[in-house]
Motif scaffolding. Structure first.
Motif, PDB file in Angstrom:
ATOM      1  N   LEU A  22       0.827  -1.209   0.000  1.00 34.38           N
ATOM      2  CA  LEU A  22       0.000   0.000   0.000  1.00 34.38           C
ATOM      3  C   LEU A  22       0.863   1.261   0.000  1.00 34.38           C
ATOM      4  O   LEU A  22       0.515   2.261  -0.621  1.00 34.38           O
ATOM      5  CB  LEU A  22      -0.922   0.001   1.222  1.00 34.38           C
ATOM      6  CG  LEU A  22      -2.019  -1.072   1.245  1.00 34.38           C
ATOM      7  CD1 LEU A  22      -2.771  -1.055   2.567  1.00 34.38           C
ATOM      8  CD2 LEU A  22      -2.995  -0.889   0.082  1.00 34.38           C
ATOM      9  N   ALA A  23       2.000   1.217   0.687  1.00 38.53           N
ATOM     10  CA  ALA A  23       2.886   2.381   0.726  1.00 38.53           C
ATOM     11  C   ALA A  23       3.410   2.712  -0.663  1.00 38.53           C
ATOM     12  O   ALA A  23       3.538   3.894  -1.024  1.00 38.53           O
ATOM     13  CB  ALA A  23       4.046   2.130   1.687  1.00 38.53           C
ATOM     14  N   LEU A  24       3.703   1.688  -1.453  1.00 35.13           N
ATOM     15  CA  LEU A  24       4.233   1.914  -2.798  1.00 35.13           C
ATOM     16  C   LEU A  24       3.170   2.466  -3.746  1.00 35.13           C
ATOM     17  O   LEU A  24       3.495   2.862  -4.868  1.00 35.13           O
ATOM     18  CB  LEU A  24       4.839   0.629  -3.350  1.00 35.13           C
ATOM     19  CG  LEU A  24       6.090   0.145  -2.595  1.00 35.13           C
ATOM     20  CD1 LEU A  24       6.586  -1.176  -3.161  1.00 35.13           C
ATOM     21  CD2 LEU A  24       7.194   1.192  -2.642  1.00 35.13           C
ATOM     22  N   LEU A  25       1.908   2.500  -3.305  1.00 38.42           N
ATOM     23  CA  LEU A  25       0.856   3.180  -4.066  1.00 38.42           C
ATOM     24  C   LEU A  25       0.830   4.669  -3.746  1.00 38.42           C
ATOM     25  O   LEU A  25      -0.010   5.405  -4.268  1.00 38.42           O
ATOM     26  CB  LEU A  25      -0.511   2.559  -3.753  1.00 38.42           C
ATOM     27  CG  LEU A  25      -0.721   1.105  -4.177  1.00 38.42           C
ATOM     28  CD1 LEU A  25      -2.086   0.616  -3.724  1.00 38.42           C
ATOM     29  CD2 LEU A  25      -0.569   0.943  -5.684  1.00 38.42           C
ATOM     30  N   ASP A  26       1.750   5.117  -2.893  1.00 38.39           N
ATOM     31  CA  ASP A  26       1.866   6.528  -2.499  1.00 38.39           C
ATOM     32  C   ASP A  26       0.611   7.046  -1.808  1.00 38.39           C
ATOM     33  O   ASP A  26       0.188   8.187  -2.014  1.00 38.39           O
ATOM     34  CB  ASP A  26       2.212   7.404  -3.708  1.00 38.39           C
ATOM     35  CG  ASP A  26       3.715   7.434  -3.976  1.00 38.39           C
ATOM     36  OD1 ASP A  26       4.467   7.532  -2.990  1.00 38.39           O
ATOM     37  OD2 ASP A  26       4.122   7.346  -5.138  1.00 38.39           O
ATOM     38  N   LEU A  27       0.012   6.197  -0.958  1.00 42.02           N
ATOM     39  CA  LEU A  27      -1.136   6.634  -0.168  1.00 42.02           C
ATOM     40  C   LEU A  27      -0.642   7.420   1.041  1.00 42.02           C
ATOM     41  O   LEU A  27       0.432   7.141   1.591  1.00 42.02           O
ATOM     42  CB  LEU A  27      -1.940   5.427   0.316  1.00 42.02           C
ATOM     43  CG  LEU A  27      -2.469   4.472  -0.767  1.00 42.02           C
ATOM     44  CD1 LEU A  27      -3.161   3.295  -0.095  1.00 42.02           C
ATOM     45  CD2 LEU A  27      -3.412   5.197  -1.702  1.00 42.02           C
ATOM     46  N   ASP A  28      -1.431   8.407   1.478  1.00 39.59           N
ATOM     47  CA  ASP A  28      -1.040   9.113   2.694  1.00 39.59           C
ATOM     48  C   ASP A  28      -1.313   8.205   3.892  1.00 39.59           C
ATOM     49  O   ASP A  28      -2.040   7.202   3.782  1.00 39.59           O
ATOM     50  CB  ASP A  28      -1.754  10.462   2.816  1.00 39.59           C
ATOM     51  CG  ASP A  28      -3.246  10.337   3.097  1.00 39.59           C
ATOM     52  OD1 ASP A  28      -3.632   9.628   4.040  1.00 39.59           O
ATOM     53  OD2 ASP A  28      -4.041  10.959   2.368  1.00 39.59           O
ATOM     54  N   PRO A  29      -0.706   8.478   5.061  1.00 40.17           N
ATOM     55  CA  PRO A  29      -0.816   7.551   6.196  1.00 40.17           C
ATOM     56  C   PRO A  29      -2.240   7.204   6.609  1.00 40.17           C
ATOM     57  O   PRO A  29      -2.547   6.037   6.858  1.00 40.17           O
ATOM     58  CB  PRO A  29      -0.057   8.288   7.308  1.00 40.17           C
ATOM     59  CG  PRO A  29       0.983   9.078   6.577  1.00 40.17           C
ATOM     60  CD  PRO A  29       0.288   9.544   5.325  1.00 40.17           C
ATOM     61  N   ALA A  30      -3.124   8.201   6.700  1.00 40.33           N
ATOM     62  CA  ALA A  30      -4.497   7.908   7.121  1.00 40.33           C
ATOM     63  C   ALA A  30      -5.209   7.020   6.110  1.00 40.33           C
ATOM     64  O   ALA A  30      -5.934   6.088   6.482  1.00 40.33           O
ATOM     65  CB  ALA A  30      -5.280   9.213   7.319  1.00 40.33           C
ATOM     66  N   ARG A  87       1.466   9.725  -8.106  1.00 42.24           N
ATOM     67  CA  ARG A  87       0.921   9.875  -6.752  1.00 42.24           C
ATOM     68  C   ARG A  87      -0.050  11.047  -6.745  1.00 42.24           C
ATOM     69  O   ARG A  87       0.136  12.037  -7.457  1.00 42.24           O
ATOM     70  CB  ARG A  87       2.025  10.058  -5.707  1.00 42.24           C
ATOM     71  CG  ARG A  87       2.788  11.356  -5.782  1.00 42.24           C
ATOM     72  CD  ARG A  87       3.763  11.495  -4.608  1.00 42.24           C
ATOM     73  NE  ARG A  87       4.479  12.758  -4.628  1.00 42.24           N
ATOM     74  CZ  ARG A  87       5.653  12.946  -5.200  1.00 42.24           C
ATOM     75  NH1 ARG A  87       6.265  11.943  -5.810  1.00 42.24           N
ATOM     76  NH2 ARG A  87       6.222  14.136  -5.162  1.00 42.24           N
ATOM     77  N   TYR A  88      -1.085  10.904  -5.937  1.00 42.24           N
ATOM     78  CA  TYR A  88      -2.136  11.925  -5.876  1.00 42.24           C
ATOM     79  C   TYR A  88      -1.877  12.873  -4.709  1.00 42.24           C
ATOM     80  O   TYR A  88      -1.355  12.478  -3.662  1.00 42.24           O
ATOM     81  CB  TYR A  88      -3.505  11.276  -5.747  1.00 42.24           C
ATOM     82  CG  TYR A  88      -3.899  10.506  -6.979  1.00 42.24           C
ATOM     83  CD1 TYR A  88      -4.447  11.156  -8.082  1.00 42.24           C
ATOM     84  CD2 TYR A  88      -3.690   9.128  -7.066  1.00 42.24           C
ATOM     85  CE1 TYR A  88      -4.789  10.463  -9.220  1.00 42.24           C
ATOM     86  CE2 TYR A  88      -4.027   8.423  -8.206  1.00 42.24           C
ATOM     87  CZ  TYR A  88      -4.574   9.098  -9.286  1.00 42.24           C
ATOM     88  OH  TYR A  88      -4.899   8.404 -10.422  1.00 42.24           O
ATOM     89  N   THR A  89      -2.242  14.120  -4.903  1.00 44.59           N
ATOM     90  CA  THR A  89      -2.132  15.135  -3.867  1.00 44.59           C
ATOM     91  C   THR A  89      -3.495  15.796  -3.693  1.00 44.59           C
ATOM     92  O   THR A  89      -4.441  15.511  -4.445  1.00 44.59           O
ATOM     93  CB  THR A  89      -1.094  16.209  -4.256  1.00 44.59           C
ATOM     94  OG1 THR A  89      -1.559  16.922  -5.422  1.00 44.59           O
ATOM     95  CG2 THR A  89       0.255  15.570  -4.576  1.00 44.59           C
TER      96      THR A  89
END
Length: 388
Positions: free
Chosen positions: A100-108, A373-375
């Motif tokens: 999941l981290a490699l999908l560039d999701l934010d921590p929450a 990655r999304y912002t």
């Protein structure tokens, strides 16, 4: 005869327990990182102390995950219980967090998805099956950005980190943990903090700060006191922290991950804002070639200009506002293009008579890695080029 039978049963049980404990310990250690990757963003030291052999091993885990944009993901977690099942659950969750981290999701968002997966697994175990060890697991995930010095973290029932800034001031994070995984309830929330270069952040499991004789608040104060020596080498700080643990058998695993932050200097980063006009593509190529010459990377000019040209063209074509170009000189050359569109491009195979659709294919061929990655304001497409 009866005494001999009882003795045989006792010996057999002891052998089974020893075998199970050894298997769990090997499994847990094989699933934990043996060599953490070197990062420009942070220096890292860690300690993992398994529980006493009379209790068995538990399910503590930690990880350091390289992310796009020279950022780094940091995680620590604790599975309820001990033994082979706890170690196997730890390995499953650690692998899921890394994916999941490699999908560039934010921590929450990452913890929310992890919570959903744990809840689904627990539902599948509900009807007569074994209890899912992942239910009630605690986990903390953080992302540190060495360009902005910004750290974002969220917690699923896990103790918040302790931060010692470069001046030596020590404070417990203002992070309010959400519920442990799989239990539902309140949503997870991000906490943002700007960390000065040289700050030390301690991520830990409750085995470091709590035992049968020590209240968790006292243990946290004790660890915070150790971090007042934050100018010491991280390995020495780890030894100091664990030397303060009470002697004797430990009822739980103890995992400590210490991180000293770095900041990438302004001379390693180049930013350019481009209006959404096709003529700006040539301007972006020119800037890229000029910046690479300053960095002594002229060998990469052709490849980097190609990547920048394709990514900027993509942004200008589909975005409705300015396009941001960022170049980062790190262990590799990072090219990032950000815009206000929320739709991600997809790699596809162009047919012979197609006039377009080959840009991302070229980017994928000449780069080490690329992705999106999304912002909160749109998206960033990035590519990494190896430095000769």
């Amino acid at each position: 005869m009866e005494l001999a039978e009882r003795a045989a049963v006792g010996i057999d049980n002891a052998r089974r327990y020893t075998s199970q404990h050894a298997a769990a310990l090997v499994l847990q250690r094989s699933l934990l990182p043996q060599h953490l990757p070197e990062q420009s963003a942070v220096d890292v030291a860690y300690r993992y102390l398994p529980a006493d052999s009379r209790v068995g091993v538990g399910g503590d885990w930690f990880d350091v995950i390289p992310l796009s944009g020279a950022r780094v993901g940091l995680t620590v977690g604790d599975v309820v219980g001990h033994g082979v099942h706890a170690a196997a659950t730890m390995g499953r969750l650690r692998a899921t967090v890394r994916t999941l981290a490699l999908l560039d999701l934010d921590p929450a968002e990452l913890l929310t998805r992890l919570d959903d997966l744990v809840a689904q697994d627990s539902d599948s175990h509900a009807e007569g099956g074994p209890i899912d060890e992942a239910l009630g697991v605690t986990c903390l995930y953080a992302i540190y950005d060495p360009v902005s010095s910004r750290c974002v973290w969220a917690s699923a029932g896990h103790p918040p980190p302790i931060v010692a800034d470069a001046s030596g001031s020590v404070a417990l994070s203002a992070l309010a943990p959400g519920p442990p995984l799989g239990l539902g309830g309140l949503p997870y929330e991000n906490v943002e903090l700007n960390l000065s270069s040289g700050s030390v952040v301690a991520f830990f499991t409750d085995g470091v700060v709590e035992d049968r004789r020590t209240d968790i608040d006292i243990g946290i104060d004790r660890l915070a006191q150790v971090l007042t020596w934050q100018r010491c080498p991280l390995e020495e700080l780890c030894d100091r922290a664990l030397s303060d643990m009470p002697p004797g058998p430990q009822a739980d695993d103890a995992t400590l991950l210490l991180v000293r932050t770095r900041r990438l200097g302004a001379d390693h980063v180049a930013d350019l804002e481009l209006p959404p006009e096709p003529t700006m593509v040539a301007h972006a190529r020119t800037l890229t070639e000029r910046q690479l010459a300053i960095w002594g990377l002229s060998e990469l000019s052709f490849t980097a200009s190609l990547v920048v040209s394709e990514l900027v063209t993509n942004g200008i074509r589909y975005a409705t506002g300015p396009v941001m170009l960022r170049l980062i000189r790190d262990r590799c050359l990072l090219c990032e293009v950000s815009d206000n569109a929320h739709t991600a491009p997809h790699l596809r195979r162009a047919r012979r008579d197609d006039e377009g659709g080959r840009g991302l294919f070229l980017v994928a061929q000449v780069s080490q890695r690329w992705g999106t990655r999304y912002t909160s304001s749109g998206k960033t497409i990035w590519a990494e080029l190896a430095i000769p």
